[in-house]
Design a protein around this motif. Sequence first.
Motif, short mmCIF file in Angstrom:
data_model
loop_
_atom_site.label_atom_id
_atom_site.label_comp_id
_atom_site.label_asym_id
_atom_site.label_seq_id
_atom_site.Cartn_x
_atom_site.Cartn_y
_atom_site.Cartn_z
N GLU A 96 0.86 -1.17 0.00
CA GLU A 96 0.00 0.00 0.00
C GLU A 96 0.90 1.23 0.00
N THR A 97 0.48 2.25 -0.72
CA THR A 97 1.24 3.50 -0.71
C THR A 97 0.30 4.63 -0.32
N TYR A 98 0.87 5.61 0.40
CA TYR A 98 0.06 6.76 0.75
C TYR A 98 0.38 7.88 -0.22
N GLN A 99 -0.62 8.34 -0.92
CA GLN A 99 -0.47 9.39 -1.95
C GLN A 99 0.70 9.05 -2.87
N HIS A 100 0.74 7.78 -3.27
CA HIS A 100 1.74 7.28 -4.22
C HIS A 100 3.17 7.52 -3.77
N GLY A 101 3.37 7.53 -2.45
CA GLY A 101 4.72 7.66 -1.91
C GLY A 101 5.39 6.30 -1.87
N SER A 102 6.24 6.09 -0.85
CA SER A 102 6.99 4.84 -0.79
C SER A 102 6.07 3.67 -0.45
N ARG A 103 6.54 2.46 -0.79
CA ARG A 103 5.72 1.27 -0.58
C ARG A 103 5.70 0.89 0.90
N ASN A 104 4.52 0.59 1.41
CA ASN A 104 4.37 0.11 2.78
C ASN A 104 3.73 -1.26 2.76
N GLY A 105 3.78 -1.92 3.89
CA GLY A 105 3.02 -3.13 4.04
C GLY A 105 1.54 -2.79 4.16
N LEU A 106 0.71 -3.82 4.37
CA LEU A 106 -0.71 -3.59 4.60
C LEU A 106 -0.96 -3.62 6.11
N SER A 107 -2.02 -2.92 6.56
CA SER A 107 -2.43 -3.16 7.93
C SER A 107 -3.18 -4.50 7.94
N TYR A 108 -3.19 -5.15 9.08
CA TYR A 108 -3.80 -6.48 9.12
C TYR A 108 -5.26 -6.43 8.69
N LEU A 109 -5.99 -5.42 9.18
CA LEU A 109 -7.42 -5.35 8.86
C LEU A 109 -7.62 -5.10 7.37
N ASN A 110 -6.76 -4.28 6.78
CA ASN A 110 -6.85 -4.07 5.33
C ASN A 110 -6.58 -5.38 4.59
N ARG A 145 -5.18 -1.80 14.40
CA ARG A 145 -5.34 -0.46 13.83
C ARG A 145 -5.16 -0.51 12.32
N ARG A 146 -6.06 0.16 11.62
CA ARG A 146 -5.98 0.16 10.16
C ARG A 146 -4.83 1.02 9.64
N ASN A 147 -4.29 1.89 10.48
CA ASN A 147 -3.23 2.75 9.96
C ASN A 147 -1.84 2.26 10.34
N CYS A 148 -1.75 1.04 10.86
CA CYS A 148 -0.45 0.47 11.21
C CYS A 148 -0.11 -0.63 10.21
N HIS A 149 0.78 -0.30 9.29
CA HIS A 149 0.99 -1.16 8.12
C HIS A 149 2.14 -2.13 8.35
N ASN A 150 1.93 -3.12 9.18
CA ASN A 150 3.04 -4.01 9.51
C ASN A 150 2.99 -5.36 8.81
N MET A 151 1.95 -5.62 8.00
CA MET A 151 1.84 -6.93 7.35
C MET A 151 2.41 -6.87 5.94
N GLN A 152 3.25 -7.81 5.61
CA GLN A 152 3.70 -7.96 4.23
C GLN A 152 2.79 -8.99 3.57
N VAL A 153 2.48 -8.78 2.31
CA VAL A 153 1.49 -9.65 1.67
C VAL A 153 2.01 -10.15 0.33
N VAL A 154 1.75 -11.41 0.08
CA VAL A 154 2.07 -12.00 -1.22
C VAL A 154 0.79 -12.64 -1.74
N GLY A 155 0.56 -12.52 -3.06
CA GLY A 155 -0.66 -13.08 -3.64
C GLY A 155 -0.36 -13.84 -4.90
N ARG A 156 -1.19 -14.86 -5.18
CA ARG A 156 -1.04 -15.60 -6.44
C ARG A 156 -2.15 -15.17 -7.37
#
Lengths: 877, 109
Positions: free
Chosen positions: A139-153, A283-294
């Motif tokens: 996830e990126t905020y206003q197309h800035g640097s790449r972040n992880g996802l928050s768990y709820l997201n 918290r939805r604004n704490c982006h600590n999850m890394q995600v991989v998808g197929r």
Amino acid sequence: MRWRDIFRLRLRSLLRRPAVEQELDEELRYHLDREADENIARGMSPNEGRLAALRTIDGLEQRKEECRDMRGVNVIECCIGDLRFALRQIRKSPGFTATALTMLALGIGASVTIFAFVDAALLKPLPYRDSSRLMRVFETYQHGSRNGLSYLNYVDFEKQNQAFRSMGAFTFTTFRLSSTEGAEAASGFRVSDGFFRTLGVAPALGRDFYDGEDLPGQPRTVLLSYAAWQRRYGGNPGIVGQTVTLNGNANTIVGVLPKQFYFGASNAEFWMALHAGGGCEDRRNCHNMQVVGRLKDGVSRDAALANLAVVEQQLGTQYPATNRGWSSALNPLSETLVEDVRPVLLMLLGCAALLLIIASVNVASLLLVRAGGRKREMAVRTALGASRGRIMGQFVTEGVVLVATGSALGLALASWTMQFLLRTIPAGMIEFMPFLSGLGVNWRVLGFVAIIALLAVVQFAVVPALRLNRAGLAEGSRRSSGNAWRRLGSKMVVAELATAVVLLVGAALLGKSLYRLLQVDLGFQPEHLVTLQMAAPRSYANQDKSIALEQDILNRLEALPGTTSAGIASDLPVLNDWSGGTNIRLLGRPWNGEHNPTVEREVSSSYFTTLGARLRRGRYFTHAEDVLKPAVVVVNEAFAGKYYPGEDPVGKRISYDVGRPLSPVEIIGVVENIKEGKADSLDQATMYVPFVHYAGTYFSLIVRTPIAAQPMVGAMTAAIHQINPEIATKDGGSMVGLISTSGSGYQHRATAWMVGAFAALALLMAVAGLYGVVAYSVSQRTREIGVRLALGATPGTVSGLVLREAGSLALVGIAIGLLGAVGAVSFMRGLLFGVSPWDAPTLVAVSIVLAGSALVASFVPARRAASVNPAEALRAE
Amino acid sequence: LSKPTDLVQGTLDLLILKVIALEPAHGWSIAHRIRQMSGEVLQVGQGALYPALHKLEQNGWIASEWAISENNRRAKYYTLTKSGRKALDAEAAGWERLSAAISTIVRAM
């Protein structure tokens, strides 16, 4: 007789040589005996009869040779003969051979080493099923640097998207592993239930996590890495069902991962079912999850991105406070795993290729000079009846022998260098390069060697052979056409010098980057700092206990002999990213829902003084503020400049963490920017909060001490274990050492050294090449020089002649090289720090170094030319 | 001694094939027979005989085997193979044509 029988006959002539030879001998002897018998019957004496018989056959050995010729054995014997001759030639000139082989081995060894790394990192397929369909989701905020996802997201993404067959979440964790001797730190991941199924990896032993096993309230379960199973449990096949205590909880081991599996970090030992919840993960604004998808079959990356945009849109309307302004980004997993090393490796591969070019050009020009010297030998052989094909064959054979030996040496050198380089990579770096486990000589590497060898053979064998051919074999009887060699040799030297310039410029720029990086003002004094990380049991998570523990630790650290001061922080400077942020609101200003992301660090009052930070305005925290819970923060200059430009922020009030109710906090001080991220990163707005607000159990300890790091780390660890043996510690060391062996520091240092080594070799080879050509030219012109001297030229003019020749070659080479360098270094712009690719001082310095080396290299032949004795030179052939 | 080059190119092969076609023979007796049959005119240089035999064997026109000779010693006997028979016919026809042509010219003069 059919072709099969003919073939068998030929094979027999070749393979059963002794038998065939003996038959030939017997056949001819029978003939001689019959002839002799006949002669004796005619009245000759036995001896006379025998001699007469021998005369009729006209040379027994010649006849045998003709018979062998007829049997077609000789083609192969010729090759063996050529080979023997080539080996003899090569042995006969050990100087040439040693030089050529050294250059070949260095050139091939360097490029094979780098290729093996490239192979392990970029070419070798990942150990996942159909890995090209795997994407990292950010996830990126206003197309800035790449972040992880928050768990709820992540949960919403997984439910609502239509583009992915499945998704898996993972987060790197340091576990506190309890055993009978106390606790130790162990690395691993917490992963969602479908993580391994998404990767397409099945456990080698036991089972994968079942659906829903990662939810809070489920029994705690863990998978072991193969290495952990071997190291910690001796490969016990009955391991499944046993329990292991991680972070104070008993976890059931449900399986063991396959041996070749790796992901993220090579030292990850425990893969725990996620059990999200608590703190950040609520918290939805704490982006600590890394995600991989197929990706689903037939869904492209763009289509998937468009689908995720729809999901983001919905979440943005549903949770505007936390999700507005966020969007998704996708990158292939294969790219994200190696994105740090890819540009470095490709650049190194380029450098290795340049070095190989120099080496092979050098060897080729050596061979040319030798071929020139052998023109008479070739002319004699032609006169004696050697066919043109035979002579070419001789060149090819010599080339093959040289290249085969050089390649073998190069390969041996490469496999040694690989292991050596692997050992030089610090443990903290190699953890995050798990793909290096595949480093080694495999069929791709061997194929690479074969291709290089083939090209080299073509160059070394065919070029001189063709040249010799064109120059004509007949005219070589007296003076060889030295001029032609000299011209070609000059071109080669110019190419070598130009290549060396490119490498030298690259190395110099990287060296300068490293220097600039070391000059970066970190905002504190890293010398004499010793740090240690620790993880306390969850029972300390309660704030009162946490404060008590912090005070206890600080008191004990300060009491250690040799401690000047001690501090505690949630994260260490330089060794982390600028991660761990929060959103703030400036009170007393209009607020339109903007997030104002700000880096947040929890620190003890002694943190700043221990680091040696510099206060700009206001004050630091007092010791009392370690224990009380005052609503105060210290901010850095980047914060002040960003939010209070032209104003004094001290005394201003903010509130932070938008999720919580507004609680005003006062800014009490401004500190000069401390690098809370990598040394080559830009400073970000940061605020420091009293450690008392920190509810975590991971502490970073910092001690300023004149004592060496290792004994200090030991003393610190012992002091902490006195409090509670269940506290795990890790990564102890001196701040300076940790900085130089981690992240950007290591990367810049390693690339500068590697390219520097390439450049040094290139310089050496190019200068050797220049020396060779100039020396050869002088030896060819001995007569001419003799004439000049006889006609009254002074030794000074003669050596000037030689120096001018060398100087013009060097100048042309440097000029071409500078042009090439300007083009080439623009590719490595991303690897430079604080220096432009067209750094004029660097270009000038490299030119001077190369010109100086060229002068030194041509000085010796120039001296020799000047000392030519005219009388001898004219008499000599 | 007549040198092998004195024989028209290729004729030695023809002579060898012809002699062997009559009965298998070893090298010495092949040379002996060519001399006898030509009425002592053609002296096959022994130097040329053995390379020719080895070449014919490689071509698959003749095959060799070891046997006991008339003087009770091991000798290498050559026999004509099937393709050797064909080659003999072709060579013989060629020779007939060539010698007829040469004779015509020689007589005309």
